[in-house]
Motif scaffolding. Structure first.
Motif, mmCIF file in Angstrom:
data_model
loop_
_atom_site.group_PDB
_atom_site.id
_atom_site.type_symbol
_atom_site.label_atom_id
_atom_site.label_comp_id
_atom_site.label_asym_id
_atom_site.label_seq_id
_atom_site.Cartn_x
_atom_site.Cartn_y
_atom_site.Cartn_z
ATOM 1 N N MET A 1 0.849 -1.167 0.000
ATOM 2 C CA MET A 1 0.000 0.000 0.000
ATOM 3 C C MET A 1 0.899 1.236 0.000
ATOM 4 S SD MET A 1 -3.084 0.899 2.626
ATOM 5 C CE MET A 1 -3.827 -0.651 2.193
ATOM 6 N N THR A 2 0.647 2.150 -0.924
ATOM 7 C CA THR A 2 1.480 3.336 -1.074
ATOM 8 C C THR A 2 0.634 4.600 -1.011
ATOM 9 O OG1 THR A 2 2.987 2.077 -2.478
ATOM 10 C CG2 THR A 2 3.174 4.455 -2.557
ATOM 11 N N PHE A 3 1.197 5.638 -0.392
ATOM 12 C CA PHE A 3 0.541 6.935 -0.275
ATOM 13 C C PHE A 3 1.483 8.000 -0.814
ATOM 14 C CE2 PHE A 3 -0.873 4.258 3.193
ATOM 15 C CZ PHE A 3 -2.247 4.399 3.154
ATOM 16 N N VAL A 4 0.914 9.103 -1.290
ATOM 17 C CA VAL A 4 1.694 10.254 -1.743
ATOM 18 C C VAL A 4 1.253 11.451 -0.922
ATOM 19 C CG1 VAL A 4 2.205 11.769 -3.693
ATOM 20 C CG2 VAL A 4 1.936 9.308 -4.066
ATOM 21 N N PHE A 5 2.230 12.135 -0.309
ATOM 22 C CA PHE A 5 1.948 13.279 0.549
ATOM 23 C C PHE A 5 2.669 14.504 0.014
ATOM 24 C CE2 PHE A 5 1.795 9.730 3.820
ATOM 25 C CZ PHE A 5 0.421 9.604 3.745
ATOM 26 N N PRO A 6 1.926 15.430 -0.602
ATOM 27 C CA PRO A 6 2.541 16.628 -1.188
ATOM 28 C C PRO A 6 3.193 17.567 -0.173
ATOM 29 C CG PRO A 6 0.342 16.288 -2.074
ATOM 30 C CD PRO A 6 0.507 15.334 -0.928
ATOM 31 N N LYS A 7 2.688 17.587 1.073
ATOM 32 C CA LYS A 7 3.210 18.525 2.074
ATOM 33 C C LYS A 7 3.597 17.774 3.346
ATOM 34 C CE LYS A 7 -0.637 20.541 2.027
ATOM 35 N NZ LYS A 7 -1.916 21.096 2.049
ATOM 36 N N PRO A 8 4.579 18.311 4.099
ATOM 37 C CA PRO A 8 4.933 17.677 5.371
ATOM 38 C C PRO A 8 3.721 17.522 6.301
ATOM 39 C CG PRO A 8 6.581 19.308 4.789
ATOM 40 C CD PRO A 8 5.452 19.446 3.792
ATOM 41 N N GLU A 9 2.767 18.457 6.221
ATOM 42 C CA GLU A 9 1.561 18.363 7.063
ATOM 43 C C GLU A 9 0.768 17.087 6.752
ATOM 44 O OE1 GLU A 9 2.126 21.218 5.080
ATOM 45 O OE2 GLU A 9 3.171 22.210 6.714
ATOM 46 N N ASP A 10 0.823 16.649 5.490
ATOM 47 C CA ASP A 10 0.143 15.411 5.114
ATOM 48 C C ASP A 10 0.804 14.208 5.783
ATOM 49 O OD1 ASP A 10 -1.540 16.898 3.382
ATOM 50 O OD2 ASP A 10 -0.092 16.691 1.741
ATOM 51 N N THR A 11 2.134 14.250 5.873
ATOM 52 C CA THR A 11 2.869 13.181 6.553
ATOM 53 C C THR A 11 2.501 13.171 8.033
ATOM 54 O OG1 THR A 11 4.692 13.453 4.981
ATOM 55 C CG2 THR A 11 5.182 12.243 7.002
ATOM 56 N N MET A 12 2.406 14.360 8.631
ATOM 57 C CA MET A 12 1.993 14.465 10.041
ATOM 58 C C MET A 12 0.598 13.881 10.239
ATOM 59 S SD MET A 12 3.866 16.011 12.513
ATOM 60 C CE MET A 12 2.681 16.839 13.552
ATOM 61 N N GLU A 13 -0.321 14.206 9.361
ATOM 62 C CA GLU A 13 -1.697 13.731 9.498
ATOM 63 C C GLU A 13 -1.765 12.216 9.363
ATOM 64 O OE1 GLU A 13 -5.291 13.493 10.669
ATOM 65 O OE2 GLU A 13 -4.202 15.395 10.699
ATOM 66 N N PHE A 14 -0.992 11.660 8.441
ATOM 67 C CA PHE A 14 -0.950 10.199 8.332
ATOM 68 C C PHE A 14 -0.389 9.606 9.623
ATOM 69 C CE2 PHE A 14 1.316 6.273 7.420
ATOM 70 C CZ PHE A 14 0.248 5.506 6.985
ATOM 71 N N GLY A 15 0.651 10.242 10.172
ATOM 72 C CA GLY A 15 1.209 9.784 11.445
ATOM 73 C C GLY A 15 0.178 9.816 12.557
ATOM 74 N N ARG A 16 -0.631 10.867 12.593
ATOM 75 C CA ARG A 16 -1.703 10.940 13.611
ATOM 76 C C ARG A 16 -2.657 9.759 13.474
ATOM 77 N NH1 ARG A 16 -1.614 16.470 11.933
ATOM 78 N NH2 ARG A 16 -0.549 17.692 13.532
ATOM 79 N N SER A 17 -3.034 9.465 12.242
ATOM 80 C CA SER A 17 -3.932 8.350 11.992
ATOM 81 C C SER A 17 -3.299 7.030 12.445
ATOM 82 C CB SER A 17 -4.270 8.301 10.495
ATOM 83 O OG SER A 17 -5.069 7.193 10.201
ATOM 84 N N LEU A 18 -2.038 6.843 12.114
ATOM 85 C CA LEU A 18 -1.329 5.641 12.548
ATOM 86 C C LEU A 18 -1.243 5.607 14.069
ATOM 87 C CD1 LEU A 18 0.325 3.101 12.017
ATOM 88 C CD2 LEU A 18 2.307 4.562 11.552
ATOM 89 N N GLY A 19 -0.903 6.732 14.684
ATOM 90 C CA GLY A 19 -0.807 6.796 16.140
ATOM 91 C C GLY A 19 -2.106 6.442 16.839
ATOM 92 N N ARG A 20 -3.226 6.890 16.282
ATOM 93 C CA ARG A 20 -4.527 6.563 16.887
ATOM 94 C C ARG A 20 -4.821 5.067 16.834
ATOM 95 N NH1 ARG A 20 -5.837 11.643 14.471
ATOM 96 N NH2 ARG A 20 -6.499 10.611 12.556
ATOM 97 N N SER A 21 -4.180 4.355 15.910
ATOM 98 C CA SER A 21 -4.437 2.917 15.781
ATOM 99 C C SER A 21 -3.458 2.063 16.584
ATOM 100 C CB SER A 21 -4.374 2.504 14.306
ATOM 101 O OG SER A 21 -3.037 2.468 13.854
ATOM 102 N N LEU A 22 -2.415 2.676 17.143
ATOM 103 C CA LEU A 22 -1.401 1.898 17.852
ATOM 104 C C LEU A 22 -1.869 1.486 19.239
ATOM 105 C CD1 LEU A 22 1.938 3.721 16.951
ATOM 106 C CD2 LEU A 22 0.973 1.642 15.943
ATOM 107 N N ARG A 23 -1.337 0.368 19.669
ATOM 108 C CA ARG A 23 -1.624 -0.153 21.009
ATOM 109 C C ARG A 23 -0.330 -0.727 21.584
ATOM 110 N NH1 ARG A 23 -5.411 -3.562 17.481
ATOM 111 N NH2 ARG A 23 -4.090 -5.260 16.827
#
Length: 153
Positions: free
Chosen positions: A1-23
């Motif tokens: 699965m691949t994603f493209v993030f035009p701005k660093p803020e997009d990378t941050m937002e993906f990280g937030r999503s990943l962080g919310r799923s971590l346990r």
């Protein structure tokens, strides 16, 4: 699965999503060249977990522990860059014990940190010449079932 993030803020937002799923017990390995966005992604993960403390690259201390926040899961942020493959130093960090109660994110951990668990996610980051980030997910173990959820969030 691949994603493209035009701005660093997009990378941050993906990280937030990943962080919310971590346990507790989750292991995430970040791979990619210098400047690809590994620490930016980790900041997003920390934000998604709601952990405390400033998130910066722990290159000179090797690891930082961020106390549990809203999600109740502490984050251990490791930078294995300076280890140069010296697994004895990684063993000295006692990450297998931390893994029982924390989520662990290891920058430059590919090739060494996988032995901590058969369940881990490799997040491969690359920075193109136009400054766009490409992120590929490589799930191992139970992560194969969890990764599709990340695409939907």
């Amino acid at each position: 699965m691949t994603f493209v993030f035009p701005k660093p803020e997009d990378t941050m937002e993906f990280g937030r999503s990943l962080g919310r799923s971590l346990r507790a017990g989750d292991l995430v390995l970040l791979a990619g060249p210098l400047g690809a966005g590994k620490t930016t992604l980790t900041r997003g993960i920390a934000d998604g977990l709601g952990v405390g403390g400033r998130v910066s690259s722990p290159t000179f201390v090797l690891a930082r522990v961020h106390p549990a926040g809203a999600a109740g899961v502490p984050l251990v942020h490791v930078d294995a860059y300076r280890l140069g493959g010296d697994l004895s130093q990684l063993d000295d960090l006692d990450l297998d014990t931390d893994l029982e109660r924390s989520a662990i994110v290891v920058e430059w951990g590919e090739g060494s940190a996988e032995r901590l668990s058969s369940d881990y996610l490799v997040v491969r980051l690359d920075r193109r010449e136009d400054d766009v980030r490409e992120v590929a997910l490589e799930p191992h173990g139970t992560w194969a079932d969890r990764v599709p959820e990340l695409a939907r969030s």
